[in-house]
Design a protein around this motif. Structure first.
Motif, PDB file in Angstrom:
ATOM      1  N   ALA A  62       0.860  -1.182   0.000  1.00  0.00           N
ATOM      2  CA  ALA A  62       0.000   0.000   0.000  1.00  0.00           C
ATOM      3  C   ALA A  62       0.898   1.234   0.000  1.00  0.00           C
ATOM      4  O   ALA A  62       2.094   1.147   0.311  1.00  0.00           O
ATOM      5  N   TRP A  63       0.324   2.369  -0.365  1.00  0.00           N
ATOM      6  CA  TRP A  63       1.091   3.620  -0.427  1.00  0.00           C
ATOM      7  C   TRP A  63       0.294   4.721   0.251  1.00  0.00           C
ATOM      8  O   TRP A  63      -0.931   4.796   0.102  1.00  0.00           O
ATOM      9  N   GLN A  64       0.989   5.567   0.988  1.00  0.00           N
ATOM     10  CA  GLN A  64       0.347   6.739   1.578  1.00  0.00           C
ATOM     11  C   GLN A  64       1.413   7.776   1.927  1.00  0.00           C
ATOM     12  O   GLN A  64       2.429   7.444   2.561  1.00  0.00           O
ATOM     13  N   ASP A  65       1.191   9.001   1.478  1.00  0.00           N
ATOM     14  CA  ASP A  65       2.027  10.144   1.877  1.00  0.00           C
ATOM     15  C   ASP A  65       3.519   9.880   1.705  1.00  0.00           C
ATOM     16  O   ASP A  65       4.328  10.108   2.617  1.00  0.00           O
ATOM     17  N   GLY A  66       3.891   9.369   0.547  1.00  0.00           N
ATOM     18  CA  GLY A  66       5.314   9.188   0.264  1.00  0.00           C
ATOM     19  C   GLY A  66       5.950   7.991   0.929  1.00  0.00           C
ATOM     20  O   GLY A  66       7.188   7.876   0.967  1.00  0.00           O
ATOM     21  N   ARG A  67       5.147   7.064   1.451  1.00  0.00           N
ATOM     22  CA  ARG A  67       5.674   5.847   2.075  1.00  0.00           C
ATOM     23  C   ARG A  67       5.005   4.615   1.480  1.00  0.00           C
ATOM     24  O   ARG A  67       3.810   4.631   1.160  1.00  0.00           O
ATOM     25  N   ALA A  71       4.465  -6.237   3.305  1.00  0.00           N
ATOM     26  CA  ALA A  71       4.580  -7.330   4.270  1.00  0.00           C
ATOM     27  C   ALA A  71       4.860  -8.629   3.535  1.00  0.00           C
ATOM     28  O   ALA A  71       4.662  -8.735   2.309  1.00  0.00           O
ATOM     29  N   ASP A  72       5.333  -9.632   4.268  1.00  0.00           N
ATOM     30  CA  ASP A  72       5.444 -10.972   3.705  1.00  0.00           C
ATOM     31  C   ASP A  72       4.569 -11.925   4.502  1.00  0.00           C
ATOM     32  O   ASP A  72       4.017 -11.572   5.547  1.00  0.00           O
ATOM     33  N   ARG A  73       4.392 -13.135   3.987  1.00  0.00           N
ATOM     34  CA  ARG A  73       3.482 -14.090   4.614  1.00  0.00           C
ATOM     35  C   ARG A  73       3.938 -14.476   6.021  1.00  0.00           C
ATOM     36  O   ARG A  73       3.118 -14.707   6.907  1.00  0.00           O
ATOM     37  N   HIS A  74       5.247 -14.531   6.238  1.00  0.00           N
ATOM     38  CA  HIS A  74       5.767 -14.964   7.526  1.00  0.00           C
ATOM     39  C   HIS A  74       5.382 -13.997   8.648  1.00  0.00           C
ATOM     40  O   HIS A  74       5.162 -14.415   9.780  1.00  0.00           O
ATOM     41  N   GLY A  75       5.295 -12.698   8.323  1.00  0.00           N
ATOM     42  CA  GLY A  75       4.898 -11.729   9.337  1.00  0.00           C
ATOM     43  C   GLY A  75       5.714 -10.457   9.350  1.00  0.00           C
ATOM     44  O   GLY A  75       5.450  -9.558  10.155  1.00  0.00           O
ATOM     45  N   VAL A  76       6.718 -10.345   8.467  1.00  0.00           N
ATOM     46  CA  VAL A  76       7.532  -9.141   8.405  1.00  0.00           C
ATOM     47  C   VAL A  76       6.718  -8.009   7.783  1.00  0.00           C
ATOM     48  O   VAL A  76       6.115  -8.175   6.723  1.00  0.00           O
ATOM     49  N   VAL A  77       6.682  -6.862   8.447  1.00  0.00           N
ATOM     50  CA  VAL A  77       6.019  -5.662   7.942  1.00  0.00           C
ATOM     51  C   VAL A  77       7.057  -4.550   7.885  1.00  0.00           C
ATOM     52  O   VAL A  77       7.753  -4.303   8.874  1.00  0.00           O
ATOM     53  N   LYS A  78       7.174  -3.909   6.722  1.00  0.00           N
ATOM     54  CA  LYS A  78       8.147  -2.829   6.566  1.00  0.00           C
ATOM     55  C   LYS A  78       7.485  -1.600   5.971  1.00  0.00           C
ATOM     56  O   LYS A  78       6.544  -1.704   5.185  1.00  0.00           O
ATOM     57  N   VAL A  79       8.024  -0.440   6.370  1.00  0.00           N
ATOM     58  CA  VAL A  79       7.631   0.830   5.758  1.00  0.00           C
ATOM     59  C   VAL A  79       8.869   1.416   5.103  1.00  0.00           C
ATOM     60  O   VAL A  79       9.931   1.527   5.736  1.00  0.00           O
ATOM     61  N   LEU A  80       8.726   1.770   3.820  1.00  0.00           N
ATOM     62  CA  LEU A  80       9.848   2.238   3.021  1.00  0.00           C
ATOM     63  C   LEU A  80       9.571   3.653   2.513  1.00  0.00           C
ATOM     64  O   LEU A  80       8.425   3.999   2.223  1.00  0.00           O
ATOM     65  N   ILE A 370      -0.220   1.878  -7.532  1.00  0.00           N
ATOM     66  CA  ILE A 370       0.303   3.186  -7.889  1.00  0.00           C
ATOM     67  C   ILE A 370       0.703   3.902  -6.611  1.00  0.00           C
ATOM     68  O   ILE A 370      -0.108   4.044  -5.690  1.00  0.00           O
ATOM     69  N   GLY A 371       1.959   4.355  -6.541  1.00  0.00           N
ATOM     70  CA  GLY A 371       2.455   5.094  -5.385  1.00  0.00           C
ATOM     71  C   GLY A 371       2.968   6.446  -5.823  1.00  0.00           C
ATOM     72  O   GLY A 371       4.127   6.558  -6.217  1.00  0.00           O
ATOM     73  N   GLY A 372       2.105   7.461  -5.816  1.00  0.00           N
ATOM     74  CA  GLY A 372       2.497   8.769  -6.319  1.00  0.00           C
ATOM     75  C   GLY A 372       2.755   8.698  -7.809  1.00  0.00           C
ATOM     76  O   GLY A 372       1.868   8.340  -8.593  1.00  0.00           O
ATOM     77  N   ASP A 373       3.999   8.977  -8.227  1.00  0.00           N
ATOM     78  CA  ASP A 373       4.356   8.898  -9.647  1.00  0.00           C
ATOM     79  C   ASP A 373       5.037   7.588 -10.006  1.00  0.00           C
ATOM     80  O   ASP A 373       5.566   7.431 -11.100  1.00  0.00           O
ATOM     81  N   ALA A 386      10.224  -0.232  -7.163  1.00  0.00           N
ATOM     82  CA  ALA A 386       9.600   1.021  -7.547  1.00  0.00           C
ATOM     83  C   ALA A 386      10.038   1.338  -8.981  1.00  0.00           C
ATOM     84  O   ALA A 386      11.239   1.395  -9.274  1.00  0.00           O
ATOM     85  N   ILE A 387       9.076   1.518  -9.869  1.00  0.00           N
ATOM     86  CA  ILE A 387       9.343   1.683 -11.296  1.00  0.00           C
ATOM     87  C   ILE A 387       8.692   2.971 -11.777  1.00  0.00           C
ATOM     88  O   ILE A 387       7.580   3.306 -11.359  1.00  0.00           O
ATOM     89  N   THR A 388       9.371   3.693 -12.670  1.00  0.00           N
ATOM     90  CA  THR A 388       8.799   4.885 -13.273  1.00  0.00           C
ATOM     91  C   THR A 388       8.880   4.788 -14.788  1.00  0.00           C
ATOM     92  O   THR A 388       9.645   3.994 -15.335  1.00  0.00           O
TER      93      THR A 388
END
Length: 389
Positions: A62-67, A71-80, A370-373, A386-388
């Motif tokens: 998911a994307w919100q406000d530039g972030r 997550a993966d199935r095992h349980g890891v959640v990351k914000v990039l 879609i995450g911004g541009d 992330a692809i442009t």
């Protein structure tokens, strides 16, 4: 018929073979030859856990406000950071068992949702989580009626979850308390996964495994109407599968919904009356934009349909049985991924191929977002790109 063994969910052991002759075996189309009109740029990539492995999973970022939230199935959640791919924070929702200091996978599924300052995820262990979007701490977790295979949808102070046993449940957004449950019914044999609801005017519109689309009042869980857009038919159990697994789309006063082995249908938002229907089946989500519907059918044809009357405008059949993802509309092109890890960019006017891009040999299963541009893609091995243009 498209290969769907990985998608099947069975609640009763069947005593006969699903595939009885050579006609049931399908072959993936060879990669079409495309003269790329331009070269997309991969801005960054980042590993998020180990992905889904050999399991079928509809996990997507998911994307919100530039972030970017992934997550993966095992349980890891990351914000990039969406511009650089740099990790902002990471959390692991896997369950510590204490037995040889092992962690039991959280079995996250369905997809990541972000609303306001929280992240919402569901799991195959019938758990729904709300995390603080700033640091990843768990705000609440709730046990729901079954595997939480749909993407959580947040509306009117509720978190809506469609579980694997056909229950639509509303959880209080503040504390996760279950406010109501609606039984949408389900047959013995269904596709793996559930329709995520869409919301409009205080109503949740959701597809069911019984071939129906239902409208439910979000505040009270009251069923307003149901409309069948698919009938069980065919000589085998698989050909009688008629799930409405896709997320309905609401545009003005029309609901557009799509069933597997069924129909693409336009329904009246207020009554559920069928405005028109077309014999196209699919388990992937559709796009409605500028008076047109774009979709990938169950045999991986990419199709454009007039949203006003259901007339087919064009059909691209060059990707048959490549197990395409749901399509997205990015920079004026339809983009869909396949199980060999390619992204296919398609002209929205005539269905011609514009660009073919190899992203990850692990393959793509979840739809790009879609995450911004940028176009954000998560491969089966968990790696996020992330692809442009």
């Amino acid at each position: 018929m498209r290969k769907i063994m990985g998608l099947l969910s069975v609640t009763l052991l069947l005593g006969c073979s699903w595939f009885n002759n050579e006609e049931d075996i399908v072959t993936m189309s060879p990669l079409p030859k495309v003269n790329n009109r331009f070269q997309p740029t991969t801005v960054w990539s980042c590993a998020v856990g180990i992905g889904a492995g050999e399991f079928y999973s509809n996990l997507h970022p998911a994307w919100q406000d530039g972030r970017v939230f992934a997550a993966d199935r095992h349980g890891v959640v990351k914000v990039l950071d969406a511009d650089s791919g740099k990790e902002i924070w990471s959390n692991n929702l896997s369950i510590h068992t204490g037995f040889f200091s092992c962690n039991r996978p959280a079995q996250l599924s369905g997809g990541v949702s972000v609303a306001d300052s929280r992240i919402y995820l569901g799991s195959e262990l019938a758990k729904v989580y709300a995390l603080n979007a700033q640091n990843g701490s768990v705000v609440w977790q709730t046990t729901v009626a079954g595997e939480a295979l749909s993407t959580p949808v947040i509306s009117d102070g509720m978190v809506l979850i469609h579980t694997s046993n056909g229950m639509l449940q509303a959880l209080n957004k503040a504390d996760g308390v279950i406010k109501w449950t609606v039984n949408l019914d389900m047959p013995l044999l269904t596709l793996r996964g559930e329709s995520s609801p869409t919301t409009a005017f205080g109503t949740a519109i959701v597809g069911g495994d019984n071939g129906r689309v239902s409208a439910v009042m979000i505040n009270h869980g009251q069923l307003i109407w149901q409309q069948r857009i698919s009938q069980s038919s065919g000589a085998t159990e698989i050909t009688r599968i008629n799930d409405v697994q896709t997320t309905p789309v609401v545009v003005n006063d029309a609901v557009y919904a799509l069933a597997y082995n069924g129909n693409l249908a336009a329904l009246d938002l207020h009554s559920g009356r069928v405005i028109w229907s077309l014999g196209i089946g699919s388990a992937t989500n559709l796009i409605v934009n500028d008076g047109r519907i774009y979709l990938v059918d169950q045999n991986d044809r990419v199709i454009a349909v007039d949203a006003q009357d259901g007339v087919t405008l064009w059909c691209q059949s060059g990707l048959l049985h490549r197990n395409l993802t749901s399509p997205v509309l990015y920079n004026g092109y339809i983009v869909t991924g396949d199980s060999e890890g390619y992204l296919h960019w398609i002209n929205i006017d005539d269905g011609h191929f514009i660009v073919q891009q190899k992203v990850d040999s692990a393959g793509l299963l979840a739809a790009p977002i879609i995450g911004g541009d940028k176009l954000i893609v998560q491969a089966k091995n968990g790696k996020v790109y992330a692809i442009t243009r």
